[in-house]
Structures are given as structure tokens and as C-alpha cells.
Design an enzyme around this catalytic site. Structure first.
Site, mmCIF file in Angstrom:
data_model
loop_
_atom_site.group_PDB
_atom_site.id
_atom_site.type_symbol
_atom_site.label_atom_id
_atom_site.label_comp_id
_atom_site.label_asym_id
_atom_site.label_seq_id
_atom_site.Cartn_x
_atom_site.Cartn_y
_atom_site.Cartn_z
ATOM 1 N N TYR A 160 -21.964 -35.053 -19.312
ATOM 2 C CA TYR A 160 -22.778 -34.391 -18.294
ATOM 3 C C TYR A 160 -22.167 -34.583 -16.905
ATOM 4 O O TYR A 160 -21.749 -35.673 -16.532
ATOM 5 C CB TYR A 160 -24.207 -34.947 -18.273
ATOM 6 C CG TYR A 160 -24.950 -34.499 -17.037
ATOM 7 C CD1 TYR A 160 -25.468 -33.208 -16.961
ATOM 8 C CD2 TYR A 160 -25.070 -35.325 -15.920
ATOM 9 C CE1 TYR A 160 -26.094 -32.762 -15.816
ATOM 10 C CE2 TYR A 160 -25.700 -34.886 -14.771
ATOM 11 C CZ TYR A 160 -26.213 -33.609 -14.723
ATOM 12 O OH TYR A 160 -26.821 -33.167 -13.577
ATOM 13 N N HIS A 213 -29.354 -38.659 -15.639
ATOM 14 C CA HIS A 213 -29.810 -37.491 -16.407
ATOM 15 C C HIS A 213 -30.662 -37.886 -17.608
ATOM 16 O O HIS A 213 -30.501 -37.356 -18.708
ATOM 17 C CB HIS A 213 -28.629 -36.624 -16.846
ATOM 18 C CG HIS A 213 -28.908 -35.157 -16.713
ATOM 19 N ND1 HIS A 213 -28.900 -34.282 -17.768
ATOM 20 C CD2 HIS A 213 -29.222 -34.415 -15.631
ATOM 21 C CE1 HIS A 213 -29.182 -33.069 -17.359
ATOM 22 N NE2 HIS A 213 -29.385 -33.118 -16.053
#
Length: 403
Positions: A160, A213
Site C-alpha cells: 500500500y 492503513h
């Protein structure tokens, strides 16, 4: 009174999908609102077209609060990402109309400017620490005072925050969800090294941020926060999934690294405990996901009572219409912290001409009446909708994990 006589949705994909609501009045003034829900855009478009727009016709466009309450309380199945994105689009468009009729930028209607500009942070990322810091140095040279750092995790491709392009990051780019792999152990081992190297190379004056995240458990997040304390982060974002707000208490008890959360929140009820008990330092709710300027203003006032500042989500899954609205909001509130800012593609900027400008690490919404953002409908029509999903993540053993 300016009466609403028509409204329509405009769906376009100049690099990624956006849903825009356009509300027209009998005075010839129109307003725009962003209704984009990343990866589920057509759900909001259908909700607006089938359920919201018919209820707007004939209403006084100046009655922003009453229309907000009508759409929120009247649907019964309140809250949720689709409903709140639709309400946000209506609310934002009505503020745009009110500003245009008054001949004032929206921030003046919200109480005026509290600052000369809005500090923003850029995204520096790379497959390696050196690549990430090379990109961070470019942002610093451009005048940014705050930079988010993400880097690849050794042995894990597609981590990510690591983009295919140097500065444009569009994770929702595949016809079906792309599968990535995840190892918490490798991530926890490698991340502190990124910030140690960042301080050595970039110095102490830059604000450094990091986005977890939602990938860690509370105790794992507490460990990371503790490990990052020597590098004085501006914030550690989304350290753990916030469905259980009390989980942030454990993190808070173990680290002084500032905590930020809230980009997926839809209302004040998603973060009431977090704010009330001062379990976070920054609330990241944003205009399009949290019911528009009207509701976000209330949320910010509540946060201000508890010494929590704002840090609105501002990635490219939000159109320039939402970014413009966010800047008016940011400029007008006393407890502003920072604004995320990812540059849109040139194609997107052409579809959505806007008055906001960047200088010395800050954005300013400009002084055009309303939001200062428009849409070129003819150009938008040249970029039809393209189905796109966000990735998913699996652990090394094949089980699902939070992306």
C-alpha cells in the site's frame, strides 16, 4: 428565494471515476457537489438519481440546513457511505449556489478566514527507502512543509502507498480486485528504518506523516508508535481498524506518537468516543464522506472542544469539487491541522477548472464566488465511466487482511 428547478449527475473518468451533482435554480445559478465513493461510484449515482433528486425540485436552495435534515432524517436508513456521499453532494452544491448568489467565496459564509492559507501534505513513496526519500526531497524543494512517507516492504510487492508513477497514485485501477500480500512482522521491522533515514537526510524541520492503513492490531500499533517516537512524526494514521473505537485507548496508553483516523467515517457518531475521550489527535473525516460542509463543520466544532484538530482526507479519489470545498472549510475553522493533497492528473484538472492555488506549502481556495470549481461537461463526456476496484490484501498464509 432561489428555487431548485433541476438537478443531474455527471459521471466521468479522466484518469479515475468521479460522480458530480449539478443543481440548477430558477435564477440561472447552479452549484456543484462531489458524490464520489471510491470503487462504488455508481451506487451513489443511482441513489441520487432515483431517490434524492426528485425530492429537491421546488425547494428553496438557501435552506441548506433544512434540506440536510430532510435528506438525513427522512430516509430512515440513515448514515452509511452511500447515503452520506449523496447528502454531501447536495449540501456542497447548495453552499456553492449560496456563495455565487452572495458574490462571496464559501469560506466567507462560514465565518471568514482563520489563516492565510491551508498547509497541505504531499505523498512521497517508493519501492526502497532511498527512492522514497528522493521523492520527498522533490516535495521539499517545491515548498511542502509536510510529507507523508510510504515505502516498499522487503519481500512484499504491491505494498500500500507505493505507486506505479512517481507522484500520481491511483490504487483503484483494475477491473477486478487485485490481490496483494502482507506480512505484519516485515512491516514492523522495516518502517522505523524509513523514518530514521528520513530524519538523517531531510532534517528536523519537515513534518513527517505515515499511513498504516488499518493493518495492525491495537497492540501492534502501540509497538509501532513507540518505535517511531524518536522521529517525532506529525501523525500515525489509521493505526488500527476503528470499528471498535475503544481500541485506540490501548494505543494511546503506550505511545506519544500523535494519532489520526477517520477518512472512512460517515458521521460524528463514528468518532464521538474517539474525540470525547481524546483518544486521537486528528480527525480525518472529509466533505464527501461525512455529509458535506454542514455536518463536517459541526464535527469540527465538537472536536475543537476536546483539543482534536482536523486533517481531512484529500487523495485523488475525491474530485477537485471536493478539494475546493475542503479548502473553504479548512480556511474557516480554528482547529485546522493539515490537509492531504494529491495532485490530480492534467486530464482531471481540465475537466474541473478550479481557482485554488498552491504556494509555499499551502493551498488557498481563491476568492471566486462559491466554491471556485466548475466542470466542463463536454470534456467530461469524453471520459466515460470505467469499472475499477481497490486492491485486497492476503497474509502470507493466504487468509484475508485489511488492505
Amino acid at each position: 428565494m432561489p428555487k431548485i428547478i433541476a438537478a443531474k449527475t455527471i459521471v466521468t473518468c479522466p484518469g479515475r471515476n468521479f460522480v458530480t451533482l449539478k443543481i440548477m435554480t430558477d435564477e440561472g445559478v447552479y452549484g456543484l457537489g462531489d458524490a464520489t465513493l471510491n470503487g462504488r461510484e455508481l451506487a451513489v449515482e443511482a441513489y441520487l438519481t432515483q431517490h434524492v433528486i426528485p425530492c429537491l425540485i421546488g425547494r428553496d436552495a438557501h435552506q441548506i440546513e433544512d434540506i440536510w435534515q430532510y435528506l438525513y432524517r427522512g430516509c430512515y436508513w440513515r448514515r452509511g457511505p452511500v447515503t452520506m456521499a449523496a447528502i454531501a453532494a447536495v449540501d456542497t452544491a447548495l453552499w456553492d449556489i449560496k456563495g455565487k448568489i452572495a458574490g462571496l467565496p464559501v469560506y466567507q459564509l462560514l465565518g471568514g478566514a482563520c489563516r492565510v492559507g491551508v498547509m497541505v501534505y504531499g505523498h512521497a513513496n517508493g519501492e526502497t527507502i532511498d527512492e522514497t526519500l528522493d521523492n520527498a526531497a522533490v516535495y521539499a524543494q517545491q515548498g511542502y512543509k509536510a510529507i507523508r512517507l510510504q515505502t516498499g516492504v522487503p519481500g512484499m510487492s504491491g505494498t500500500y502507498g507505493v505507486s506505479k508513477d512517481k507522484f500520481f497514485y491511483e490504487p483503484a485501477d483494475s477491473d477486478l480486485p487485485k490481490e496483494t500480500i502482507w506480512s505484519t512482522e516485515r512491516y514492523l521491522r522495516s518502517t522505523p528504518a524509513l523514518f530514521e533515514a528520513a530524519r538523517e537526510r531531510l532534517g528536523d524541520d519537515l513534518h513527517l506523516l505515515h499511513d498504516v492503513h488499518h493493518r495492525l492490531t491495537p497492540i501492534e500499533a502501540a509497538r509501532l508508535g513507540k518505535d517511531l517516537e524518536p522521529y517525532r512524526l506529525f501523525w500515525m494514521e489509521d493505526a488500527t481498524p476503528a470499528e471498535n473505537q475503544a481500541s485506540f485507548r490501548l494505543i494511546r496508553q503506550h505511545t506519544t506518537t500523535p494519532l489520526a483516523v477517520g477518512e472512512i467515517f460517515n458521521s460524528i457518531w463514528d468518532c464521538k468516543q474517539l474525540i470525547e475521550e481524546q483518544l486521537i489527535d486528528y480527525i480525518r473525516a472529509t466533505v464527501v464522506h461525512a455529509g458535506g460542509i454542514t455536518h463536517l463543520k459541526k464535527l469540527a466544532s465538537f472536536a475543537d472542544l476536546h483539543h482534536v484538530r482536523t486533517g481531512c482526507h484529500g487523495a485523488t479519489d475525491l474530485s477537485p469539487v471536493c478539494m475546493g470545498a475542503a479548502l473553504h472549510f479548512d480556511l474557516s475553522i480554528p482547529n485546522f491541522g493539515v490537509q492531504e493533497y494529491m495532485r490530480h492528473t492534467p486530464e482531471t484538472d481540465a475537466v474541473f477548472p478550479h481557482a485554488y492555488t498552491f504556494k509555499d506549502g499551502m493551498l488557498h481556495p481563491g476568492d471566486a464566488p462559491g466554491l471556485g470549481v466548475d466542470i466542463d461537461e463536454d470534456l467530461a463526456a469524453k471520459y466515460p465511466y470505467q469499472r475499477a476496484y481497490l486492491p485486497i490484501a492476503r497474509r502470507l498464509d493466504g487468509s484475508m487482511h485489511d488492505w
